[in-house]
Design a protein around this motif. Structure first.
Motif, mmCIF file in Angstrom:
data_model
loop_
_atom_site.group_PDB
_atom_site.id
_atom_site.type_symbol
_atom_site.label_atom_id
_atom_site.label_comp_id
_atom_site.label_asym_id
_atom_site.label_seq_id
_atom_site.Cartn_x
_atom_site.Cartn_y
_atom_site.Cartn_z
ATOM 1 N N LEU A 472 99.657 -1.378 -48.090
ATOM 2 C CA LEU A 472 99.768 -2.255 -46.921
ATOM 3 C C LEU A 472 101.215 -2.630 -46.628
ATOM 4 O O LEU A 472 101.613 -2.748 -45.460
ATOM 5 C CB LEU A 472 98.923 -3.511 -47.130
ATOM 6 C CG LEU A 472 97.407 -3.253 -47.126
ATOM 7 C CD1 LEU A 472 96.652 -4.459 -47.658
ATOM 8 C CD2 LEU A 472 96.920 -2.894 -45.735
ATOM 9 N N ARG A 473 102.023 -2.805 -47.676
ATOM 10 C CA ARG A 473 103.437 -3.120 -47.448
ATOM 11 C C ARG A 473 104.177 -1.926 -46.860
ATOM 12 O O ARG A 473 105.060 -2.089 -46.006
ATOM 13 C CB ARG A 473 104.091 -3.582 -48.750
ATOM 14 C CG ARG A 473 103.724 -5.012 -49.143
ATOM 15 C CD ARG A 473 104.400 -5.465 -50.421
ATOM 16 N NE ARG A 473 104.168 -6.888 -50.669
ATOM 17 C CZ ARG A 473 104.592 -7.543 -51.747
ATOM 18 N NH1 ARG A 473 105.268 -6.894 -52.703
ATOM 19 N NH2 ARG A 473 104.328 -8.829 -51.892
ATOM 20 N N LYS A 474 103.804 -0.726 -47.274
ATOM 21 C CA LYS A 474 104.437 0.472 -46.720
ATOM 22 C C LYS A 474 104.060 0.679 -45.261
ATOM 23 O O LYS A 474 104.860 1.166 -44.465
ATOM 24 C CB LYS A 474 104.041 1.705 -47.542
ATOM 25 C CG LYS A 474 104.862 1.899 -48.803
ATOM 26 C CD LYS A 474 104.526 3.233 -49.467
ATOM 27 C CE LYS A 474 105.444 3.483 -50.659
ATOM 28 N NZ LYS A 474 105.134 4.780 -51.325
ATOM 29 N N GLU A 475 102.824 0.332 -44.922
ATOM 30 C CA GLU A 475 102.390 0.482 -43.527
ATOM 31 C C GLU A 475 103.213 -0.377 -42.585
ATOM 32 O O GLU A 475 103.491 0.021 -41.448
ATOM 33 C CB GLU A 475 100.911 0.089 -43.397
ATOM 34 C CG GLU A 475 99.948 1.110 -43.969
ATOM 35 C CD GLU A 475 98.495 0.655 -43.882
ATOM 36 O OE1 GLU A 475 97.624 1.406 -44.334
ATOM 37 O OE2 GLU A 475 98.250 -0.453 -43.354
ATOM 38 N N GLY A 476 103.609 -1.562 -43.067
ATOM 39 C CA GLY A 476 104.351 -2.471 -42.206
ATOM 40 C C GLY A 476 103.500 -2.952 -41.044
ATOM 41 O O GLY A 476 102.288 -2.723 -40.982
ATOM 42 N N MET A 477 104.146 -3.633 -40.096
ATOM 43 C CA MET A 477 103.441 -4.184 -38.942
ATOM 44 C C MET A 477 104.256 -3.985 -37.682
ATOM 45 O O MET A 477 105.489 -3.933 -37.721
ATOM 46 C CB MET A 477 103.191 -5.687 -39.127
ATOM 47 C CG MET A 477 102.194 -6.049 -40.188
ATOM 48 S SD MET A 477 102.009 -7.845 -40.295
ATOM 49 C CE MET A 477 101.116 -8.180 -38.789
#
Length: 517
Positions: A472-477
């Motif tokens: 989820l952190r790699k996906e970012g926003m």
């Protein structure tokens, strides 16, 4: 013979069908890097747990609850839930978001901090209610996490459905009757969801330290139920003696609210002995069997959005049922957000069929049988020799489950035909695969994964937590979405301050007024 409800539904046109309205409330513990429950306060970056619309806490200061808005599609809901997870994961620092329903390592009740909501009367009452849960049941039970799935049908569909059935009631009464029709069938079939989605067959040894149980060792620091699907929903999870005597009736709205209201106004000797205050501080709201309606643990609830200061039971009585809340779902530890799109689509199909199938009132004898079926699947649902009581005879669990899936096939074809896709047939096919041997039910997957890794419940779940966090952190926003979350957090903190500043009533008077209302 009257035309069946399924037949009536099949006569609808595609334009008559507006789909489902849905949302999720997903819980999960904050945990430190040693796999122990977090002792830190709710992160300020996540806003106020009292007023934030999508990020709050449940029982414990460490037990996050992420809430989606009402959505009109599964993809919209899942994207909302994933964005909230992304924002949370970015703001947890060195902590992780526990992906299993059964908790991380604990050290007794004292290690589980009760949620704090500030100094306002509303915030203090939320805290006192949780103190009451602690003195009544202990904090350990309250550290368990789950997913609550909320579903309703649009008013436009309900209007067409009422005309098709030739019902002459007010829309408020018609909708309430329809949702209780659904709930009665849900109670008959809820064991199926524990088989298909139960995912808590194991737990950390600290959860049962000093407790008698019949679990089997899984490594040095874990236990598991050899055929269990959901320890969360077992007697080791959400269970207490006072509530077992309630006999809440789900046949219709009036019997439901009357029996629930009686529980809120009936004193329980053990709670009377505790009292409402200790050393001048409130430790429970009252000494009734239930302090408030939300204390009642059930696999499903009829719900109505309450107005500010309004009790849930009064909201139901005055404006009827708005949606139903499915509360028996374990977290899916294999999913970064605790639930999958295929699972949600299956739930929609399953719940709609509960509305369309015949649903006579449930008598006392059937009620006992349904509870027994549910408990049996929770405790030993992976035992292929298990039989369930259906229509007065014992049926192998595999045959009973297959019969439900077969019954859903025509409905899946209708819905997919209207939309021009394969969503519901695929969701149904996925569950057929789970039961046919091509796959595994989640509870079996969890045990097999732990055994294959050589890790116990704490360490295996910690690995999954770190994996999901990294994903989820790699996906970012999206920058705009992230900015909206930052703004919502700041706004919620300001709103809490405004509420606290506007309070003029002493808490004891506030509580007395609430209890009188």
């Amino acid at each position: 013979m009257a035309e069946s409800r399924h037949s009536v539904f099949r006569q609808f046109a595609a334009s008559d069908w507006n789909g489902f309205l849905k949302g999720v409330e997903k819980e999960g513990l904050r945990v430190d890097r040693n796999g122990f429950i977090a002792q830190t306060p709710h992160p300020e970056a996540l806003g106020s747990a009292l007023t934030h619309p999508s990020i709050t806490t449940d029982y414990s200061e460490a037990l996050l609850e992420l809430i989606t808005p009402v959505c009109s599609s599964t993809s919209e809901m899942m994207e909302s839930l994933r964005n909230t997870h992304r924002f949370v994961q970015q703001n947890l620092g060195d902590e992780v978001f526990w992906p299993a329903s059964m908790p991380c390592e604990l050290n007794g009740d004292a290690s589980i901090p009760i949620a704090e909501y500030g100094s306002s009367n509303t915030g203090r009452m939320k805290h006192v209610y949780r103190q009451g849960l602690a003195v009544r049941y202990g904090r350990m039970m309250q550290s368990i996490a789950g997913t609550h799935y909320n579903l309703s049908l649009p008013d436009s569909f309900m209007e067409i459905w009422q005309r098709a059935l030739g019902d002459q009631q007010s829309m408020k009464d018609f909708k309430s009757d329809q949702y209780f029709w659904l709930i009665r069938n849900f109670r008959r079939r809820s064991w199926m969801l524990m088989l298909l989605f139960g995912a808590s067959p194991a737990l950390d040894a600290s959860f049962v330290d000093g407790v008698r149980h019949d679990l089997t060792r899984l490594g040095e620091r874990s236990w598991f139920g050899e055929n269990a699907t959901s320890l969360r929903m077992s007697d080791l999870g959400y269970h207490n003696n006072a509530q077992s005597s309630l006999n809440i009736c789900f046949n219709k709205l009036s019997t439901y609210t009357q029996t629930l209201d009686r529980a809120i106004h009936t004193n329980w000797p053990a709670y009377e002995a505790i009292g409402t205050q200790r050393d001048g501080e409130f430790i429970q709201i009252n000494t009734s069997i239930l302090q408030i309606e939300n204390e009642y643990y059930s696999a499903v609830r009829p719900k109505r959005t309450a107005r500010s200061g309004e009790k849930p039971i009064h909201a139901l009585e005055s404006r009827g049922v708005e949606y139903i809340e499915v509360r028996c779902l374990d977290l899916d530890p294999f999913s970064p957000v605790g639930v999958s799109e295929a699972q949600v689509d299956f739930l929609d199909l399953f719940l709609l069929d509960c509305l369309l199938s015949e649903s006579p009132r449930i008598g006392d004898e059937e009620c006992i049988m349904l509870d027994d079926n549910y408990k049996d699947v929770v405790a030993k649902g992976r035992d292929h020799a298990l039989t369930l009581c259906q229509a007065g005879k014992r049926t192998p669990i595999g045959d009973a489950a297959t019969a439900i899936l077969d019954g859903l096939e025509p409905l899946a074809e209708i819905l997919d035909g209207w939309s021009g896709g394969e969503v519901y047939r695929k969701a149904l096919s996925a569950q057929r695969g789970v039961l046919s041997g091509d796959g595994q039910v989640p509870s079996a997957r969890v045990v097999d994964a732990m055994q294959a890794s050589g890790l116990g419940h704490r360490d295996w779940t910690m690995e999954m937590a770190l994996k999901h966090q990294n994903t989820l952190r790699k996906e970012g926003m999206d920058a705009a979405v992230n900015a909206s979350f930052i703004a919502a957090a700041k706004d919620s903190l300001a709103q809490q301050q405004q509420i606290e500043a506007s309070d003029t009533m002493a808490f004891s008077d506030f509580l007395e007024q609430y209890l009188r209302s």
